[in-house]
Design a protein around this motif. Structure first.
Motif, PDB file in Angstrom:
ATOM      1  N   GLY A   1       0.831  -1.196   0.000  1.00 49.23           N
ATOM      2  CA  GLY A   1       0.000   0.000   0.000  1.00 49.23           C
ATOM      3  C   GLY A   1       0.867   1.248   0.000  1.00 49.23           C
ATOM      4  O   GLY A   1       1.804   1.358   0.782  1.00 49.23           O
ATOM      5  N   GLY A   2       0.575   2.180  -0.890  1.00 52.86           N
ATOM      6  CA  GLY A   2       1.326   3.413  -0.996  1.00 52.86           C
ATOM      7  C   GLY A   2       2.421   3.395  -2.041  1.00 52.86           C
ATOM      8  O   GLY A   2       2.939   4.445  -2.411  1.00 52.86           O
ATOM      9  N   GLU A   3       2.802   2.235  -2.539  1.00 56.71           N
ATOM     10  CA  GLU A   3       3.861   2.178  -3.553  1.00 56.71           C
ATOM     11  C   GLU A   3       3.346   2.611  -4.929  1.00 56.71           C
ATOM     12  O   GLU A   3       4.074   3.276  -5.664  1.00 56.71           O
ATOM     13  CB  GLU A   3       4.468   0.783  -3.631  1.00 56.71           C
ATOM     14  N   ILE A   4       2.144   2.216  -5.281  1.00 55.61           N
ATOM     15  CA  ILE A   4       1.547   2.648  -6.555  1.00 55.61           C
ATOM     16  C   ILE A   4       0.398   3.600  -6.275  1.00 55.61           C
ATOM     17  O   ILE A   4       0.340   4.694  -6.837  1.00 55.61           O
ATOM     18  CB  ILE A   4       1.063   1.441  -7.378  1.00 55.61           C
ATOM     19  N   VAL A   5      -0.521   3.164  -5.431  1.00 56.87           N
ATOM     20  CA  VAL A   5      -1.650   3.991  -5.002  1.00 56.87           C
ATOM     21  C   VAL A   5      -1.801   3.817  -3.497  1.00 56.87           C
ATOM     22  O   VAL A   5      -1.240   2.897  -2.908  1.00 56.87           O
ATOM     23  CB  VAL A   5      -2.979   3.613  -5.710  1.00 56.87           C
ATOM     24  N   GLY A   6      -2.577   4.686  -2.891  1.00 53.65           N
ATOM     25  CA  GLY A   6      -2.835   4.572  -1.460  1.00 53.65           C
ATOM     26  C   GLY A   6      -3.557   3.283  -1.132  1.00 53.65           C
ATOM     27  O   GLY A   6      -4.239   2.698  -1.978  1.00 53.65           O
ATOM     28  N   GLY A   7      -3.421   2.831   0.079  1.00 55.98           N
ATOM     29  CA  GLY A   7      -4.008   1.566   0.500  1.00 55.98           C
ATOM     30  C   GLY A   7      -5.501   1.477   0.291  1.00 55.98           C
ATOM     31  O   GLY A   7      -6.018   0.421  -0.063  1.00 55.98           O
ATOM     32  N   LEU A   8      -6.219   2.562   0.473  1.00 58.05           N
ATOM     33  CA  LEU A   8      -7.674   2.535   0.313  1.00 58.05           C
ATOM     34  C   LEU A   8      -8.114   2.788  -1.124  1.00 58.05           C
ATOM     35  O   LEU A   8      -9.298   2.938  -1.403  1.00 58.05           O
ATOM     36  CB  LEU A   8      -8.321   3.559   1.255  1.00 58.05           C
ATOM     37  N   GLN A   9      -7.171   2.806  -2.045  1.00 62.66           N
ATOM     38  CA  GLN A   9      -7.483   3.016  -3.454  1.00 62.66           C
ATOM     39  C   GLN A   9      -7.123   1.806  -4.305  1.00 62.66           C
ATOM     40  O   GLN A   9      -7.080   1.892  -5.531  1.00 62.66           O
ATOM     41  CB  GLN A   9      -6.737   4.253  -3.967  1.00 62.66           C
ATOM     42  N   ALA A  10      -6.870   0.670  -3.673  1.00 65.82           N
ATOM     43  CA  ALA A  10      -6.406  -0.517  -4.395  1.00 65.82           C
ATOM     44  C   ALA A  10      -7.437  -1.007  -5.417  1.00 65.82           C
ATOM     45  O   ALA A  10      -7.096  -1.249  -6.573  1.00 65.82           O
ATOM     46  CB  ALA A  10      -6.063  -1.636  -3.411  1.00 65.82           C
TER      47      ALA A  10
END
Length: 112
Positions: free
Chosen positions: A81-90
């Motif tokens: 989470g956070g490497e490509i998109v935020g954790g709540l946007q997976a």
């Protein structure tokens, strides 16, 4: 449904699943199908950080098992989470086509 009914159901369902698995093992394999499988490389974003090694590690284990089952023809690269998109946007990243897969929890998207 009582606890006893649930246990009975699980026993019957488990026996049916085991029988299906045994029947599937008896089928001859088709090497031509295996050879025709293209090489795939997908990206999976997770809602969880690497520090949650039990939860995040499940995604890495899944990717490893898929790679082994396909003789390396299907590669899944896992991102925390956070490497490509935020954790709540997976899941949104999959919808938008940013990544092919998401490792998340459905309750994060309750209102969508």
């Amino acid at each position: 449904m009582t606890t006893l009914d649930r246990r009975k159901f699980l026993k019957v369902a488990g026996a049916g699943g085991a029988a299906t698995a045994v029947a599937a093992c008896d089928q001859p394999t088709a090497p031509a199908v295996h050879e025709a499988m293209p090489n795939l490389s997908w990206r999976m974003t997770s809602s969880f950080p690497k520090s949650l090694d039990t939860i995040y590690g499940a995604a890495e284990t899944f990717a490893r098992v898929v790679r082994e089952m396909t003789d390396g023809r299907f590669q899944i690269q896992v991102f925390a989470g956070g490497e490509i998109v935020g954790g709540l946007q997976a899941a949104d990243a999959v919808t938008d086509g940013t990544v092919e897969m998401a490792h998340t929890a459905s309750y994060y998207y309750w209102g969508k």
